[in-house]
Motif scaffolding. Structure first.
Motif, PDB file in Angstrom:
ATOM      1  N   SER A 358       0.851  -1.190   0.000  1.00 35.78           N
ATOM      2  CA  SER A 358       0.000   0.000   0.000  1.00 35.78           C
ATOM      3  C   SER A 358       0.884   1.236   0.000  1.00 35.78           C
ATOM      4  O   SER A 358       1.769   1.366   0.851  1.00 35.78           O
ATOM      5  CB  SER A 358      -0.912   0.021   1.237  1.00 35.78           C
ATOM      6  OG  SER A 358      -1.857  -1.017   1.175  1.00 35.78           O
ATOM      7  N   THR A 360       0.668   5.388   0.182  1.00 40.51           N
ATOM      8  CA  THR A 360      -0.161   6.550   0.473  1.00 40.51           C
ATOM      9  C   THR A 360       0.634   7.805   0.180  1.00 40.51           C
ATOM     10  O   THR A 360       1.687   8.041   0.796  1.00 40.51           O
ATOM     11  CB  THR A 360      -0.627   6.558   1.938  1.00 40.51           C
ATOM     12  OG1 THR A 360      -1.323   5.335   2.226  1.00 40.51           O
ATOM     13  CG2 THR A 360      -1.538   7.737   2.210  1.00 40.51           C
ATOM     14  N   THR A 373      -3.687  10.569  -2.094  1.00 39.94           N
ATOM     15  CA  THR A 373      -4.336   9.382  -2.658  1.00 39.94           C
ATOM     16  C   THR A 373      -3.596   8.116  -2.249  1.00 39.94           C
ATOM     17  O   THR A 373      -2.482   8.168  -1.728  1.00 39.94           O
ATOM     18  CB  THR A 373      -4.404   9.468  -4.192  1.00 39.94           C
ATOM     19  OG1 THR A 373      -3.075   9.537  -4.730  1.00 39.94           O
ATOM     20  CG2 THR A 373      -5.206  10.680  -4.615  1.00 39.94           C
ATOM     21  N   ARG A 374      -4.221   6.978  -2.549  1.00 38.01           N
ATOM     22  CA  ARG A 374      -3.668   5.701  -2.097  1.00 38.01           C
ATOM     23  C   ARG A 374      -3.730   4.667  -3.228  1.00 38.01           C
ATOM     24  O   ARG A 374      -4.703   4.610  -3.988  1.00 38.01           O
ATOM     25  CB  ARG A 374      -4.448   5.193  -0.881  1.00 38.01           C
ATOM     26  CG  ARG A 374      -4.065   3.796  -0.417  1.00 38.01           C
ATOM     27  CD  ARG A 374      -4.674   3.502   0.928  1.00 38.01           C
ATOM     28  NE  ARG A 374      -4.580   2.080   1.281  1.00 38.01           N
ATOM     29  CZ  ARG A 374      -4.619   1.601   2.497  1.00 38.01           C
ATOM     30  NH1 ARG A 374      -4.748   2.442   3.520  1.00 38.01           N
ATOM     31  NH2 ARG A 374      -4.543   0.313   2.730  1.00 38.01           N
TER      32      ARG A 374
END
Length: 481
Positions: A358, A360, A373-374
């Motif tokens: 992930s 970010t 945003t991610r």
């Protein structure tokens, strides 16, 4: 997802298909073939006989069979020397990884008081990766989102995973024939990754539900891309690059800590025959994370491709070392000759089903439309469980010299669909030899060398051929006081 993006998902280029898994290739997949020079000289066979303080990584129950009143200080060093090559279909030459030397030191102190053995040891369990030049034939160009060919980032492609343990063994000599052990391990892990995905691969991953055999990409960053593609702001994407690295040989930019445990038993069935068994739990590591990561894109805004860097935080979620089971035997054929055999099972299918990352983005104006945003990316692995067979022998020439030899065979856990040249943990056969030299009754030196012949596999989706062979050198010194 816009129709324009959907139409671009038809093709998958060679570079993008390769960059899916993440692992450090040691000698039994990510695991070392042996720990310590005694075991290293015997093909890794170590579960039912004395292997020095390295028993903390083999079978800690063997520590319980030492004579009372012995304190042993151990120093060790392992040098892992892989040779990795990759060749794209039709390429005039193979690309060779520059990642050729990986250093793993160890330090330990184990005491035996009465029937109880205890102590502490610190050891680098594994550490390896690959490092390809920016002009690599395999990684220099890829297929864009719209089906054209274009350069990737033009930067080095590199990976390095390191994992170390601080171990606290406790072994109890139940009787002259039985020893039991329990052990707590504190673990630290580090990861560097510099990896390009070409535009076509990123598009396939961004498809709703992802792409079987490859993985998926979703999140608000993907939604933002769809919007920019839909309104024509971005006309094509040539690559997506994950980049977090500190170039340190012993620690990685993304780091994590955690715990694991071991159980062991040693049964001296007769004066000549011993049987040992051990269980190593799966690790319980935090997510590998770094606040100094970059995600870059090659985007065409209508005037040619340009780099779009985005800074932020990366998390590699639920990366774990697998649990394993081992059963071994040691037979003293004579006063001089010891024969040993081990069978191990590693649960890679539970630990390496997929890799989840992930990213970010920082809420910074410099990140433009991607601020805050991610991106959630899951890279499919589907490793299989692995069986390892170790056979070894030790022959005592005299009071000073002992010679050793052995072999180790491990099944390849990586499917041809997901193997790639960044992490080809495919080595199977090993041949080893070593010796011990006793300076005094209190002081001993152990050394071993392991040779793994080159293995060749071909990635089924792309036709890329990978070759991997390696040599491992080990030296340990033990002092009893």
């Amino acid at each position: 997802m816009t129709m324009r993006l959907a139409r671009a998902l038809a093709a998958l280029s060679v570079p993008g298909a390769l960059l899916s898994p993440l692992a450090a290739q040691a000698t039994n997949a990510m695991n070392m073939d042996a720990f310590g020079a005694i075991a290293g000289g015997m093909g890794g066979a170590s579960l039912a006989h004395e292997t020095g303080n390295s028993a903390v990584m083999n079978n800690p129950a063997t520590l319980g069979m030492r004579a009372p009143g012995q304190d042993v200080l151990g120093l060790g060093y392992t040098l892992l020397a892989p040779r990795v090559e990759a060749r794209a279909p039709g390429a005039p030459r193979a690309d060779e990884s520059r990642g050729r030397w990986y250093h793993m030191p160890s330090l330990s102190l184990v005491r035996k008081q009465g029937r109880v053995s205890y102590g502490a040891a610190v050891m680098a369990q594994g550490g390896m990766g690959t490092d390809f030049r920016s002009d690599s034939l395999l990684f220099s160009r890829g297929q864009t989102l719209m089906g054209a060919m274009a350069p990737l980032s033009g930067q080095s492609i590199r990976s390095e995973l390191s994992l170390g343990r601080v171990m606290f063994p406790l072994a109890f000599e139940v009787s002259d024939r039985v020893s039991l052990a329990v052990q707590l391990d504190y673990i630290w892990a580090g990861l560097d990754l510099q990896m390009d995905l070409d535009g076509a691969t990123f598009g396939r991953m961004a498809r709703p539900g992802g792409t079987p055999g490859l993985g998926s990409a979703q999140g608000s960053m993907v939604d933002g891309f769809n919007t920019l593609l839909g309104n024509g702001t971005i006309q094509d994407v040539s690559y997506t690059r994950f980049d977090f690295s500190n170039d340190d040989r012993f620690t990685g930019e993304a780091s994590a800590n955690g715990l694991a445990g071991k159980l062991g038993v040693l049964l001296q069935l007769t004066d000549r025959l011993a049987v040992g068994a051990t269980y190593h739990s799966e690790t319980h590591l935090d997510d590998l994370s770094s606040g100094d990561a970059r995600l870059a894109f090659g985007a065409d805004f209508g005037a040619g491709f340009q780099d779009v860097p985005v800074t932020g935080r990366i998390r590699v979620r639920d990366f774990q070392w697998p649990e394993s089971f081992g059963l071994g035997m040691a037979y003293r054929a004579s006063d001089r000759l010891l024969l040993a055999a081990d069978l191990r099972h590693l649960n890679w299918s539970e630990a390496m089903e997929g890799l989840e990352m992930s990213f970010t983005a920082d809420a910074s104006p410099a990140n433009g439309a991607f601020a805050g945003t991610r991106l959630d990316a899951e890279l499919e692995q589907r490793w299989k469980d692995q069986t390892v067979i170790s056979l070894g022998a030790a022959y005592r020439l005299n009071d000073r010299w002992t010679l050793r030899g052995g072999t180790n065979y491990a099944s390849n856990p990586i499917p041809d669909e997901t193997v790639n040249p960044l992490f080809p943990a495919i080595v199977q056969h090993h041949l080893s030899g070593g010796f011990s030299y006793r300076f005094t009754p209190r002081s001993q030196l152990h050394a071993s060398a392991t040779y793994a012949p080159q293995v060749r596999v071909t990635q089924s989706a792309t036709g890329v051929e990978m070759r991997h062979g390696q040599t491992v050198w080990r030296v340990n010194y033990g002092y009893r006081f």
